[in-house]
Motif scaffolding. Structure first.
Motif, PDB file in Angstrom:
ATOM      1  N   ASP A 103     -35.587 -39.346  15.786  1.00 51.46           N
ATOM      2  CA  ASP A 103     -35.057 -39.068  17.119  1.00 51.46           C
ATOM      3  C   ASP A 103     -35.854 -39.888  18.132  1.00 51.46           C
ATOM      4  OD1 ASP A 103     -34.332 -38.015  19.619  1.00 51.46           O
ATOM      5  OD2 ASP A 103     -34.154 -35.982  18.835  1.00 51.46           O
ATOM      6  N   GLU A 104     -35.162 -40.635  18.971  1.00 51.91           N
ATOM      7  CA  GLU A 104     -35.811 -41.499  19.969  1.00 51.91           C
ATOM      8  C   GLU A 104     -36.732 -40.729  20.909  1.00 51.91           C
ATOM      9  OE1 GLU A 104     -34.571 -44.854  21.370  1.00 51.91           O
ATOM     10  OE2 GLU A 104     -33.235 -45.334  19.716  1.00 51.91           O
TER      11      GLU A 104
ATOM     12  N   THR B  81     -38.694 -38.225  20.151  1.00 53.57           N
ATOM     13  CA  THR B  81     -39.863 -37.654  19.490  1.00 53.57           C
ATOM     14  C   THR B  81     -41.075 -38.567  19.681  1.00 53.57           C
ATOM     15  OG1 THR B  81     -38.420 -36.657  17.829  1.00 53.57           O
ATOM     16  CG2 THR B  81     -40.763 -36.803  17.294  1.00 53.57           C
TER      17      THR B  81
ATOM     18  N   SER C 209     -37.722 -43.713  10.520  1.00 50.64           N
ATOM     19  CA  SER C 209     -36.273 -43.686  10.309  1.00 50.64           C
ATOM     20  C   SER C 209     -35.931 -44.063   8.880  1.00 50.64           C
ATOM     21  CB  SER C 209     -35.567 -44.637  11.281  1.00 50.64           C
ATOM     22  OG  SER C 209     -35.609 -44.144  12.594  1.00 50.64           O
TER      23      SER C 209
ATOM     24  N   ILE D 299     -32.665 -36.966  13.467  1.00 51.12           N
ATOM     25  CA  ILE D 299     -31.283 -36.620  13.762  1.00 51.12           C
ATOM     26  C   ILE D 299     -30.356 -37.305  12.758  1.00 51.12           C
ATOM     27  CG2 ILE D 299     -31.637 -36.214  16.229  1.00 51.12           C
ATOM     28  CD1 ILE D 299     -30.463 -39.046  16.699  1.00 51.12           C
TER      29      ILE D 299
ATOM     30  N   THR E 267     -27.021 -39.529  12.042  1.00 49.41           N
ATOM     31  CA  THR E 267     -26.144 -40.504  12.678  1.00 49.41           C
ATOM     32  C   THR E 267     -25.038 -40.882  11.712  1.00 49.41           C
ATOM     33  OG1 THR E 267     -25.998 -42.647  13.809  1.00 49.41           O
ATOM     34  CG2 THR E 267     -27.548 -42.504  11.969  1.00 49.41           C
TER      35      THR E 267
END
Length: 117
Positions: free
Chosen positions: A33-34, A36, A76, A100, A102
């Motif tokens: 998550d960007e 975090t 990621s 998250i 995607t």
């Protein structure tokens, strides 16, 4: 003639439509998550590459997913590796809120994010 055609083709069409899954149900990847902070991502990365059992070899120096050399990019890749391996065995894409789902393939250049049905 048209009633006959509808009787034959309509049930076939309904079966085809009902068994064709939506793309969003098929292809999902797990990414950092960007929002975090890096220190939280690093904790998740340390766990997933250690006790978590993810294959983190592709984010090592001189490997296809090493660059960009950021905690977010490495987390990621590792989060997704774990998620793909264990999603059908109870594994999730949570990592204490650091990740998250995607539906957009996060692969780039020669770095390929695995997807397992």
């Amino acid at each position: 003639m048209s009633k006959f055609w509808l009787r034959i083709t309509l049930p076939v069409l309904l079966v085809i439509i009902s068994v064709t899954p939506k793309k969003s149900e098929l292809e999902q990847w797990c990414i950092a998550d960007e929002q975090t902070p890096d220190d939280e991502l690093q904790m998740g990365l340390d766990w997933v590459c250690g006790k978590g059992g993810a294959n983190c070899s592709m984010i090592q120096l001189d490997k296809p997913c090493y660059l960009p050399n950021t905690v977010k990019a490495h987390a990621s890749y590792a989060f997704n590796d774990y998620f793909q391996k264990f999603k059908h065995k109870g594994g999730s894409c949570y990592f204490r809120g650091a990740a998250i789902i995607t539906e957009l393939d996060p692969s780039y250049n020669s770095c390929r994010y695995e997807f397992i049905d």
